[in-house]
Write a protein that holds these residues in place. Structure first.
Motif, PDB file in Angstrom:
ATOM      1  N   ARG A 265      -5.343  -3.805  -5.436  1.00 45.66           N
ATOM      2  CA  ARG A 265      -5.614  -3.665  -6.866  1.00 45.66           C
ATOM      3  C   ARG A 265      -5.977  -2.230  -7.233  1.00 45.66           C
ATOM      4  NH1 ARG A 265      -8.583  -8.433  -5.950  1.00 45.66           N
ATOM      5  NH2 ARG A 265     -10.536  -7.260  -6.116  1.00 45.66           N
ATOM      6  N   ASP A 266      -6.806  -1.597  -6.422  1.00 48.38           N
ATOM      7  CA  ASP A 266      -7.246  -0.237  -6.726  1.00 48.38           C
ATOM      8  C   ASP A 266      -6.081   0.749  -6.685  1.00 48.38           C
ATOM      9  OD1 ASP A 266      -9.799  -1.176  -7.018  1.00 48.38           O
ATOM     10  OD2 ASP A 266     -10.529  -0.411  -5.086  1.00 48.38           O
ATOM     11  N   LEU A 267      -5.204   0.622  -5.688  1.00 50.30           N
ATOM     12  CA  LEU A 267      -4.073   1.537  -5.587  1.00 50.30           C
ATOM     13  C   LEU A 267      -3.098   1.324  -6.739  1.00 50.30           C
ATOM     14  CD1 LEU A 267      -2.482   3.729  -4.179  1.00 50.30           C
ATOM     15  CD2 LEU A 267      -1.534   1.985  -2.632  1.00 50.30           C
ATOM     16  N   LEU A 268      -2.801   0.077  -7.039  1.00 50.10           N
ATOM     17  CA  LEU A 268      -1.885  -0.191  -8.148  1.00 50.10           C
ATOM     18  C   LEU A 268      -2.457   0.286  -9.485  1.00 50.10           C
ATOM     19  CD1 LEU A 268      -0.396  -3.707  -7.310  1.00 50.10           C
ATOM     20  CD2 LEU A 268       0.847  -1.548  -7.563  1.00 50.10           C
ATOM     21  N   ARG A 269      -3.739   0.096  -9.674  1.00 58.12           N
ATOM     22  CA  ARG A 269      -4.375   0.550 -10.926  1.00 58.12           C
ATOM     23  C   ARG A 269      -4.237   2.065 -11.055  1.00 58.12           C
ATOM     24  NH1 ARG A 269      -9.023  -1.377  -9.970  1.00 58.12           N
ATOM     25  NH2 ARG A 269      -8.629  -3.406 -10.918  1.00 58.12           N
ATOM     26  N   PHE A 270      -4.479   2.789  -9.959  1.00 57.79           N
ATOM     27  CA  PHE A 270      -4.339   4.247  -9.991  1.00 57.79           C
ATOM     28  C   PHE A 270      -2.904   4.654 -10.326  1.00 57.79           C
ATOM     29  CE2 PHE A 270      -2.608   7.719  -7.435  1.00 57.79           C
ATOM     30  CZ  PHE A 270      -3.182   8.806  -8.116  1.00 57.79           C
ATOM     31  N   LEU A 271      -1.924   4.039  -9.666  1.00 57.55           N
ATOM     32  CA  LEU A 271      -0.529   4.428  -9.875  1.00 57.55           C
ATOM     33  C   LEU A 271      -0.054   4.098 -11.287  1.00 57.55           C
ATOM     34  CD1 LEU A 271       0.975   3.303  -6.436  1.00 57.55           C
ATOM     35  CD2 LEU A 271       0.655   5.660  -7.228  1.00 57.55           C
ATOM     36  N   VAL A 272      -0.445   2.944 -11.799  1.00 55.45           N
ATOM     37  CA  VAL A 272      -0.053   2.567 -13.164  1.00 55.45           C
ATOM     38  C   VAL A 272      -0.692   3.503 -14.180  1.00 55.45           C
ATOM     39  CG1 VAL A 272      -0.239   0.770 -14.922  1.00 55.45           C
ATOM     40  CG2 VAL A 272       0.432   0.166 -12.588  1.00 55.45           C
ATOM     41  N   ASP A 273      -1.969   3.807 -13.996  1.00 50.71           N
ATOM     42  CA  ASP A 273      -2.650   4.720 -14.915  1.00 50.71           C
ATOM     43  C   ASP A 273      -2.014   6.109 -14.880  1.00 50.71           C
ATOM     44  OD1 ASP A 273      -4.365   2.716 -15.645  1.00 50.71           O
ATOM     45  OD2 ASP A 273      -6.071   3.450 -14.463  1.00 50.71           O
ATOM     46  N   ALA A 274      -1.666   6.593 -13.668  1.00 58.49           N
ATOM     47  CA  ALA A 274      -1.027   7.898 -13.557  1.00 58.49           C
ATOM     48  C   ALA A 274       0.303   7.913 -14.296  1.00 58.49           C
ATOM     49  CB  ALA A 274      -0.835   8.264 -12.082  1.00 58.49           C
TER      50      ALA A 274
ATOM     51  N   LEU B 265       3.255  -0.330   1.042  1.00 62.87           N
ATOM     52  CA  LEU B 265       4.148  -0.262  -0.123  1.00 62.87           C
ATOM     53  C   LEU B 265       4.679  -1.640  -0.489  1.00 62.87           C
ATOM     54  CD1 LEU B 265       6.161   2.962   0.812  1.00 62.87           C
ATOM     55  CD2 LEU B 265       4.370   2.765  -0.924  1.00 62.87           C
ATOM     56  N   ASN B 266       5.070  -2.417   0.508  1.00 65.97           N
ATOM     57  CA  ASN B 266       5.612  -3.742   0.232  1.00 65.97           C
ATOM     58  C   ASN B 266       4.534  -4.702  -0.257  1.00 65.97           C
ATOM     59  OD1 ASN B 266       8.642  -4.211   0.959  1.00 65.97           O
ATOM     60  ND2 ASN B 266       7.902  -2.814   2.541  1.00 65.97           N
ATOM     61  N   HIS B 267       3.363  -4.677   0.351  1.00 67.10           N
ATOM     62  CA  HIS B 267       2.301  -5.577  -0.068  1.00 67.10           C
ATOM     63  C   HIS B 267       1.875  -5.281  -1.503  1.00 67.10           C
ATOM     64  CE1 HIS B 267      -2.107  -6.753  -0.204  1.00 67.10           C
ATOM     65  NE2 HIS B 267      -1.486  -7.897  -0.023  1.00 67.10           N
ATOM     66  N   CYS B 268       1.875  -4.000  -1.872  1.00 69.78           N
ATOM     67  CA  CYS B 268       1.466  -3.620  -3.226  1.00 69.78           C
ATOM     68  C   CYS B 268       2.615  -3.699  -4.230  1.00 69.78           C
ATOM     69  CB  CYS B 268       0.889  -2.203  -3.213  1.00 69.78           C
ATOM     70  SG  CYS B 268      -0.641  -2.036  -2.278  1.00 69.78           S
ATOM     71  N   GLY B 269       3.845  -3.871  -3.758  1.00 68.31           N
ATOM     72  CA  GLY B 269       4.984  -3.942  -4.661  1.00 68.31           C
ATOM     73  C   GLY B 269       5.302  -2.610  -5.328  1.00 68.31           C
ATOM     74  N   ILE B 270       5.104  -1.512  -4.604  1.00 70.39           N
ATOM     75  CA  ILE B 270       5.305  -0.170  -5.169  1.00 70.39           C
ATOM     76  C   ILE B 270       6.782   0.199  -5.076  1.00 70.39           C
ATOM     77  CG2 ILE B 270       4.745   2.278  -4.875  1.00 70.39           C
ATOM     78  CD1 ILE B 270       1.996   1.295  -3.774  1.00 70.39           C
ATOM     79  N   ARG B 271       7.329   0.668  -6.197  1.00 71.20           N
ATOM     80  CA  ARG B 271       8.727   1.055  -6.284  1.00 71.20           C
ATOM     81  C   ARG B 271       8.826   2.497  -6.787  1.00 71.20           C
ATOM     82  NH1 ARG B 271       8.467  -3.198  -4.110  1.00 71.20           N
ATOM     83  NH2 ARG B 271       9.753  -5.064  -4.407  1.00 71.20           N
ATOM     84  N   PRO B 272      10.023   3.067  -6.875  1.00 74.75           N
ATOM     85  CA  PRO B 272      10.160   4.470  -7.302  1.00 74.75           C
ATOM     86  C   PRO B 272       9.635   4.770  -8.706  1.00 74.75           C
ATOM     87  CG  PRO B 272      12.137   3.775  -6.152  1.00 74.75           C
ATOM     88  CD  PRO B 272      11.305   2.539  -6.344  1.00 74.75           C
ATOM     89  N   ASP B 273       9.442   3.754  -9.541  1.00 78.90           N
ATOM     90  CA  ASP B 273       8.866   4.046 -10.855  1.00 78.90           C
ATOM     91  C   ASP B 273       7.412   4.465 -10.751  1.00 78.90           C
ATOM     92  OD1 ASP B 273       8.268   1.379 -10.046  1.00 78.90           O
ATOM     93  OD2 ASP B 273       7.632   0.915 -12.082  1.00 78.90           O
TER      94      ASP B 273
END
Length: 411
Positions: free
Chosen positions: A297-306, A326-334
């Protein structure tokens, strides 16, 4: 998974379920981007009889290691770690010109090159054809094979028994723990030594290092479970060192049962520390899943806010552990435009599952991003120094584990 691969018990309890991901070293070429990727469940369980933490053996070592994307020599700190180990082991064991050293999973010769430099006879046993070829080109004798009791016996018959067998960062990578351990015993002289480095489950749990759970790592050791594993092949643990590598590792010193003697005080000290942490009962594992969810949650919140603020974020490194994260957090090139890596084998490829481009490290200085997400967080000191130049444009480093940390670097 229905039975523990070490003791055969059916008493397996869930520790954390990370969903399903592709194998972490299956980097994609551009030609494969329109093809489907196989994914496999990534669910860590612990055996409440022998306390070996493990995931199901859903992929085989042959699928992963016949051609491998990881070359140890690209980490300067890891090469230095190996050099110091060789010096210390030579002094501890009195290794000289008449000695013989075997390393199992010797990769590109990053460790044995230091043995060669000392004039000590040695041999690497490395399953990956491409990585073993690189070792031979560097002057390190290397036999291409997976270790089994039969392979160990063949090597011993041809080259003689080893005074020291080294097995660094491989004891977690083999689903047949008992057969592999018997292979180590086949290699080592009756009065010889076996040195194993493997990540410590204690620090994995305490420091939220869940990204080191991936399909190549079939099991996760405490000293208590390592003693059981070593015993299955006729080896006795006689000493242990706690290392900072990989976020916290064990160096296990073992000998054939008949030559072992009494274990050192350090063995009992670490066993006591593990027991105090609750790792020989379920209480030590119950909160881990919730802490993993917070990292996500913390990593995704940071990336979305950025992204919302128009800030650019790129990655540094393309390690296997990064692909679990990356896979667990669902992080993509966006959210992460690309990552870079020093290993040219990975350039032009894409991370498995998340399909993030992997570029040469020089791209960071060219693009001057606002943030650099460091995926091999275990090399924090080394990479903070390497990436000091991002200070020139006010860039900052981001470390996701053990908790989100945003760092301003200085020269």
């Amino acid at each position: 998974m229905t039975r523990c691969r070490l003791c055969g018990s059916t008493a397996l309890e869930s520790v954390v379920d990370l969903g399903a991901t592709p194998p972490c070293e299956s980097f994609l070429s551009a030609e494969r981007l329109d093809e489907p990727e196989p994914t496999y469940p990534l669910h860590l369980r612990v055996c409440t009889d022998c306390w070996l933490a493990q995931i199901p053996p859903l992929i085989t070592p042959e699928e992963t290691f016949s051609e491998y994307a990881y070359f140890s020599s690209y980490s300067s700190s890891w090469v230095e770690h190996a050099r110091v180990f060789v010096e210390d082991a030579a002094a501890r064991l009195g290794l000289g010109e008449d000695s013989f050293v075997v390393e199992v999973a010797s990769n590109d010769g990053y460790l044995l090159r230091h043995v060669v430099d000392r004039g000590v006879r040695c041999l690497g046993v490395e399953p990956s054809v491409n990585v073993g070829a690189a070792a031979r080109e560097a002057g390190v004798p290397t036999h291409t094979a997976f270790l089994s009791p039969e392979t160990g016996a063949e090597v011993r018959a041809e080259h003689g028994p080893a005074d020291l067998v080294v097995a660094n960062n491989v004891y977690a990578h083999i689903p047949d723990v008992i057969g592999f351990t018997k292979g180590l015993r086949a290699l080592v002289a009756d009065d010889g030594w076996v040195s194993i480095e493997v990540q410590h489950l204690l620090t994995l749990i305490e420091e939220n290092q869940y990204d080191t759970i991936y399909h190549e790592h079939f099991q996760y050791y405490t000293v208590a479970s390592a003693i059981r594993a070593l015993a299955s092949g006729g080896l006795t643990l006689v000493d242990v060192e706690l290392l900072p590598t990989h976020g916290g590792s064990l160096r296990l010193w073992a000998r054939p049962d008949e030559a072992a003697g009494e274990p050192s005080r350090r063995v009992s000290d670490v066993l006591a520390r593990e027991k105090a942490a609750g790792l020989q009962e379920l209480s030590g594992y119950t909160e881990f899943s919730a802490r993993v969810a917070k990292v996500r949650r913390d990593l995704l919140r940071f990336l979305v806010d950025a992204a919302e603020e128009g800030k650019t974020v790129v990655g540094y490194g393309a390690p296997g552990k990064g692909n679990t994260l990356l896979n667990h957090c669902g992080i993509r090139p966006d959210l992460l435009a690309y990552t870079v890596d020093r290993n040219p084998y990975k350039h032009g490829r894409y991370t498995p599952g998340t399909r993030i481009p992997i570029l040469p490290p020089e791209r960071i200085a060219a693009d001057r991003p606002d943030y650099v997400l460091v995926l091999p967080w275990n090399l924090r000191a080394e990479l903070t120094e390497q990436l000091a130049y991002v200070h020139e444009w006010g860039g900052r480093l981001v470390f996701p584990i053990p908790e989100l940390s945003i760092v301003e670097v200085e020269r």
